[in-house]
Enzyme design. Structure first.
Site, PDB file in Angstrom:
ATOM      1  N   CYS A   2       0.837  -1.195   0.000  1.00 12.87           N
ATOM      2  CA  CYS A   2       0.000   0.000   0.000  1.00 12.87           C
ATOM      3  C   CYS A   2       0.875   1.249   0.000  1.00 12.87           C
ATOM      4  O   CYS A   2       2.017   1.230   0.413  1.00 12.87           O
ATOM      5  CB  CYS A   2      -0.883  -0.002   1.241  1.00 12.87           C
ATOM      6  SG  CYS A   2      -1.816  -1.511   1.387  1.00 12.87           S
ATOM      7  N   ARG A  27       3.867   0.908  -6.866  1.00 13.00           N
ATOM      8  CA  ARG A  27       3.874  -0.151  -5.847  1.00 13.00           C
ATOM      9  C   ARG A  27       2.759  -1.154  -6.084  1.00 13.00           C
ATOM     10  O   ARG A  27       2.679  -2.169  -5.412  1.00 13.00           O
ATOM     11  CB  ARG A  27       3.736   0.468  -4.454  1.00 13.00           C
ATOM     12  CG  ARG A  27       4.842   1.444  -4.135  1.00 13.00           C
ATOM     13  CD  ARG A  27       4.382   2.438  -3.085  1.00 13.00           C
ATOM     14  NE  ARG A  27       4.313   1.849  -1.783  1.00 13.00           N
ATOM     15  CZ  ARG A  27       5.296   1.955  -0.886  1.00 13.00           C
ATOM     16  NH1 ARG A  27       6.370   2.618  -1.190  1.00 13.00           N
ATOM     17  NH2 ARG A  27       5.193   1.430   0.293  1.00 13.00           N
ATOM     18  N   TRP A  74      -3.525  -2.301  -1.631  1.00  9.02           N
ATOM     19  CA  TRP A  74      -3.313  -3.582  -2.326  1.00  9.02           C
ATOM     20  C   TRP A  74      -4.040  -4.600  -1.466  1.00  9.02           C
ATOM     21  O   TRP A  74      -3.601  -4.898  -0.351  1.00  9.02           O
ATOM     22  CB  TRP A  74      -1.817  -3.849  -2.390  1.00  9.02           C
ATOM     23  CG  TRP A  74      -1.421  -4.932  -3.347  1.00  9.02           C
ATOM     24  CD1 TRP A  74      -1.751  -5.044  -4.669  1.00  9.02           C
ATOM     25  CD2 TRP A  74      -0.623  -6.087  -3.053  1.00  9.02           C
ATOM     26  NE1 TRP A  74      -1.211  -6.170  -5.204  1.00  9.02           N
ATOM     27  CE2 TRP A  74      -0.511  -6.828  -4.257  1.00  9.02           C
ATOM     28  CE3 TRP A  74       0.009  -6.535  -1.920  1.00  9.02           C
ATOM     29  CZ2 TRP A  74       0.211  -8.007  -4.337  1.00  9.02           C
ATOM     30  CZ3 TRP A  74       0.740  -7.711  -2.003  1.00  9.02           C
ATOM     31  CH2 TRP A  74       0.828  -8.450  -3.195  1.00  9.02           C
ATOM     32  N   ASN A 100      -1.183   0.256   6.601  1.00 10.04           N
ATOM     33  CA  ASN A 100      -0.400  -0.623   5.745  1.00 10.04           C
ATOM     34  C   ASN A 100       0.006  -1.796   6.627  1.00 10.04           C
ATOM     35  O   ASN A 100       0.464  -1.588   7.749  1.00 10.04           O
ATOM     36  CB  ASN A 100       0.846   0.125   5.241  1.00 10.04           C
ATOM     37  CG  ASN A 100       1.452  -0.540   4.029  1.00 10.04           C
ATOM     38  OD1 ASN A 100       1.004  -1.607   3.628  1.00 10.04           O
ATOM     39  ND2 ASN A 100       2.458   0.103   3.448  1.00 10.04           N
ATOM     40  N   GLY A 101      -0.233  -3.022   6.140  1.00 13.38           N
ATOM     41  CA  GLY A 101       0.172  -4.196   6.929  1.00 13.38           C
ATOM     42  C   GLY A 101      -1.016  -5.112   7.167  1.00 13.38           C
ATOM     43  O   GLY A 101      -2.049  -4.991   6.512  1.00 13.38           O
ATOM     44  N   GLU A 486      16.302 -15.379 -14.567  1.00 18.49           N
ATOM     45  CA  GLU A 486      15.934 -13.957 -14.519  1.00 18.49           C
ATOM     46  C   GLU A 486      15.281 -13.538 -15.836  1.00 18.49           C
ATOM     47  O   GLU A 486      14.266 -12.843 -15.847  1.00 18.49           O
ATOM     48  CB  GLU A 486      17.163 -13.108 -14.212  1.00 18.49           C
ATOM     49  CG  GLU A 486      16.963 -11.618 -14.323  1.00 18.49           C
ATOM     50  CD  GLU A 486      15.850 -11.060 -13.424  1.00 18.49           C
ATOM     51  OE1 GLU A 486      15.364 -11.792 -12.549  1.00 18.49           O
ATOM     52  OE2 GLU A 486      15.439  -9.902 -13.652  1.00 18.49           O
ATOM     53  N   LYS A 490      11.456 -12.017 -16.152  1.00 21.85           N
ATOM     54  CA  LYS A 490      11.128 -10.742 -16.799  1.00 21.85           C
ATOM     55  C   LYS A 490       9.984 -10.924 -17.806  1.00 21.85           C
ATOM     56  O   LYS A 490       9.050 -10.145 -17.844  1.00 21.85           O
ATOM     57  CB  LYS A 490      12.374 -10.199 -17.516  1.00 21.85           C
ATOM     58  CG  LYS A 490      13.403  -9.612 -16.572  1.00 21.85           C
ATOM     59  CD  LYS A 490      12.973  -8.282 -16.063  1.00 21.85           C
ATOM     60  CE  LYS A 490      12.919  -7.969 -14.601  1.00 21.85           C
ATOM     61  NZ  LYS A 490      12.961  -8.846 -13.535  1.00 21.85           N
ATOM     62  N   GLU A 493       6.575 -11.780 -15.907  1.00 25.02           N
ATOM     63  CA  GLU A 493       5.897 -10.801 -15.042  1.00 25.02           C
ATOM     64  C   GLU A 493       5.377  -9.598 -15.808  1.00 25.02           C
ATOM     65  O   GLU A 493       4.455  -8.942 -15.336  1.00 25.02           O
ATOM     66  CB  GLU A 493       6.798 -10.367 -13.899  1.00 25.02           C
ATOM     67  CG  GLU A 493       8.064  -9.660 -14.285  1.00 25.02           C
ATOM     68  CD  GLU A 493       8.886  -9.278 -13.053  1.00 25.02           C
ATOM     69  OE1 GLU A 493       8.301  -9.056 -11.988  1.00 25.02           O
ATOM     70  OE2 GLU A 493      10.110  -9.220 -13.162  1.00 25.02           O
ATOM     71  N   HIS A 509      17.454 -34.497 -19.318  1.00 27.14           N
ATOM     72  CA  HIS A 509      16.821 -35.333 -18.280  1.00 27.14           C
ATOM     73  C   HIS A 509      15.318 -35.111 -18.221  1.00 27.14           C
ATOM     74  O   HIS A 509      14.713 -35.192 -17.159  1.00 27.14           O
ATOM     75  CB  HIS A 509      17.482 -35.028 -16.923  1.00 27.14           C
ATOM     76  CG  HIS A 509      18.958 -35.266 -16.938  1.00 27.14           C
ATOM     77  ND1 HIS A 509      19.514 -36.530 -16.983  1.00 27.14           N
ATOM     78  CD2 HIS A 509      19.995 -34.397 -17.003  1.00 27.14           C
ATOM     79  CE1 HIS A 509      20.830 -36.434 -17.022  1.00 27.14           C
ATOM     80  NE2 HIS A 509      21.165 -35.158 -17.042  1.00 27.14           N
ATOM     81  N   LYS A 608       5.534  -3.584  -6.151  1.00 25.75           N
ATOM     82  CA  LYS A 608       6.975  -3.314  -6.212  1.00 25.75           C
ATOM     83  C   LYS A 608       7.694  -3.896  -5.004  1.00 25.75           C
ATOM     84  O   LYS A 608       8.830  -4.307  -5.088  1.00 25.75           O
ATOM     85  CB  LYS A 608       7.245  -1.807  -6.289  1.00 25.75           C
ATOM     86  CG  LYS A 608       8.725  -1.454  -6.429  1.00 25.75           C
ATOM     87  CD  LYS A 608       9.334  -2.008  -7.706  1.00 25.75           C
ATOM     88  CE  LYS A 608      10.809  -1.730  -7.832  1.00 25.75           C
ATOM     89  NZ  LYS A 608      11.414  -2.490  -8.957  1.00 25.75           N
TER      90      LYS A 608
END
Ligand code: AGP
Length: 613
Positions: A2, A27, A74, A100-101, A486, A490, A493, A509, A608
């Site tokens: 948030c 965020r 959020w 927030n939390g 990575e 990218k 997401e 394998h 974020k």
């Protein structure tokens, strides 16, 4: 995570709050709201959806006055909706909060308050806070006391900002644990609160960071910081060097594109003041690495989440190769519950761009609990992961706004390379010549990165070829194996295409059964010690009808004759090659997502910084 913005002063609070929330959009959120004290009324405007909808609502039904608080939510408890959006007002209309939390004991509190006759109007855990606060206010407590007593009742990591019509000359905020930061901005006859620096940077660069278990009583011309048990503290005032522009997009279409290109500067910045090219020495004073400690370290655990964890996987190769210290990489959400075997000769090195990721902070606390030395590599100045560590390295890349991390991936690769050299030097395992050569190679990095940026048009062409794929494999080996993970992350997401990073040697394998003309394969095959192995990997994929896109070193004729497409990178010292090979993959993911018209900077479902479990 948030976003919170608060204002107290002589100006109208609403435009300041809305602009501040805009700077926090990166965020990730799903609803937004603002509340202002106007005379003895609390006026609230809030709605589900993007900030633009709230701005529209406020323009149709303006709200004047100050102080004010705003929030981007959020959703954790309760779907995104107007009634679940913050700010939340108590039933008497006297107290308003943003939060927030997660209130971990909210069910118990809700039952207690409901039995006292309190009516709940939302599905949020937040509402328990405002009703508790209002009950305490009605019992004659000052706003400061209300905040203190409220925090003594709620459990979990939380940040709360509250106001009351009965004390309209102040805003009170309090914080426990790592539910995102609290930054207090100091103005002239006005003060600001925010969950992150960019929200208030246009008004002031003088800030105070509220620590966990602290609260602040803020008026337009004073800021009092106290512990939650009432002890006054003299807070440190920091001056933020960034300028407001650096948090803007500039001539780029998205923050992510800007930040990919910014890496040339960011890689220079992360070296700044830390490399003596003359003597071939590394200086990392904030790490507080003494010769005594360097010699007694027996193991390093690198712990992080997502992209940061993949940076740690590269760090393992660097530290083991250069400093000859065993390194284990454990993702933080596993590390924190794995009952790790640690002692005073073990280092737990956390990597975190935001410095507020709950799993990573919990992993650091687990390390602390077991007596390990705690280090961190962090980008967000003043964040928890920076402050609770015994020593840290600041990434020094400036704010990273795009949710998909780019410069905060390559900077820690350089930081771990420097850490490895310093550690090896202090352990006496590095001869002068080798050390000077390793340090000298650092000089090449910004220019090599800049040369990859010049290939963006070629990358965009390949993006057009791949834009409609449904699946994709990324393969790498050795120090470039983490780049496969990575690169795949990218693409996942920001373009929502299923992509899988895999150690190339593992394909035979099982996963090689996946390869056909519908399954493109990105092979990371630079001139490094595993180059030959990757060439045969490309042959295996081609033999099964796969489409191969290679990330390869300029002039590599073998790759040129075999791969369907090649994205060329300049030759680099192999230990620094991941910094270079990741760049075309960042650009490729970016352009595929942009071609698909997706929200590159704020991908769906992502935030974020993930400050909840
Ligand atoms: C990065 O592209 C992702 N958005 C995500 O995996 C991120 O790296 C992870 O959440 C860790 O964040 P941190 O670096 O702020 O701790």
């Amino acid at each position: 995570m948030c976003g919170i913005v608060g204002y107290i002063g002589t100006r109208d609070a609403t435009p300041i709050i809305l602009n501040g929330l805009k700077r926090l959009e990166y965020r990730g959120y799903d609803s937004a709201g603002v509340a202002v004290i106007n005379g003895n009324q609390i006026e609230v405007r809030r709605d589900a959806g993007k900030l633009s909808q709230l701005i529209d609502l406020v323009s149709k039904d303006p709200v004047k006055g100050a102080p004010g608080i705003g929030h981007t939510r959020w959703a954790t408890h309760g779907a995104p909706s107007a009634r679940n959006a913050h700010p939340h007002v108590g039933n008497s209309g006297k107290v308003v909060i943003v939060h927030n939390g997660i209130v971990e004991n909210f069910l118990e509190l809700k039952e207690e308050l409901t039995s006292e006759g309190v009516i709940f109007n939302s599905e949020t855990d937040t509402e328990t806070i405002v009703h508790l606060a209002e009950y305490l206010k009605a019992s004659g407590n000052s706003l400061e006391e209300v905040a203190r007593k409220t925090f003594n009742r709620i459990e979990g990591a939380n940040v709360v900002v509250m106001m009351t019509t009965e004390e309209p000359d102040k805003i009170v905020t309090a914080r426990i644990g790592n539910a995102g930061g609290v930054v207090i901005g100091l103005g002239e006859n006005e003060n600001f609160i925010a969950s992150d620096i960019p929200a208030i940077l246009e008004h002031t660069r003088k800030v105070i960071f509220l620590e966990s278990r602290q609260m602040a009583i803020i008026t337009r011309d004073s800021v009092q910081v106290k512990t939650l048990d009432g002890q006054e503290i003299k807070p440190e005032i920091h001056t933020i060097a960034w300028d407001a522009v650096s948090a803007e997009k500039g001539e780029y279409r998205h923050f992510m594109q800007k930040e990919i290109h910014e890496q040339v500067r960011a890689l220079t910045d992360t070296l700044a003041g830390r490399v003596d090219f003359q003597e071939g020495r590394i200086r990392l004073p904030e790490l507080k690495l003494t010769p005594e400690l360097a010699k007694r370290i027996q193991r390093i655990y690198i712990t992080a989440c997502g992209t940061a964890a993949y940076a740690g996987m590269v760090g393992k190769y660097l530290i083991e190769k250069i400093a000859r210290v065993p390194v284990e990489v454990v993702i933080a959400s596993e590390f924190r519950y794995s009952d790790p075997i640690l002692d005073e000769n073990t280092v737990v090195l956390a990597i975190s761009q935001s410095g507020e990721t709950a799993d990573t902070l919990a992993a650091m606390e687990e390390g602390r609990r077991k007596g390990a030395v705690i280090w961190s590599i962090v980008n967000a100045i003043g964040s928890q992961a920076m402050r609770i560590a015994d020593g840290f390295i600041s990434m020094q890349t400036g704010p990273e706004v795009g949710v998909a991390s780019t410069k905060a991936f390559t900077a820690p690769l350089v930081d771990q390379y420097m850490l490895a050299i310093l550690l090896a030097d202090l352990r006496g395992v590095l001869d002068d010549k080798t050390r000077k050569s390793l340090v000298s190679d650092l000089r090449l990095v910004p220019d090599l990165a800049g040369r990859v940026m010049d290939t963006e048009a070629d990358v965009e062409k390949v993006a057009h070829v791949l834009k409609d794929i449904k699946n994709c494999l990324y393969l790498g080996r050795g120090i470039n194996m983490p780049i496969a993970y990575e690169g795949a992350l990218k693409l996942k997401e920001i373009s929502y295409i299923h992509a899988e990073g895999y150690p190339a040697g593992e394909m035979k394998h099982g996963p090689i059964a996946l390869i056909d003309e519908e399954m493109p394969v990105l092979c990371i095959a630079p001139k490094d010690p595993w180059h030959e192995k990757m060439i045969s990997q490309i042959q295996q994929a081609k033999a099964r009808g796969g489409i191969v896109i290679a990330i390869a070193t300029e002039g590599d004729e073998l790759v040129k004759n075999m791969a369907d497409h090649a994205l060329w990178v300049p030759e680099a010292p192999w230990m620094l090659s991941p910094i270079i090979t990741v760049l075309p993959l960042q650009l490729l993911a970016y352009h595929i997502a942009a071609i698909r018209g997706l929200d590159v900077d704020q991908p769906r479902n992502l935030a974020k910084s993930v400050t909840v479990e």
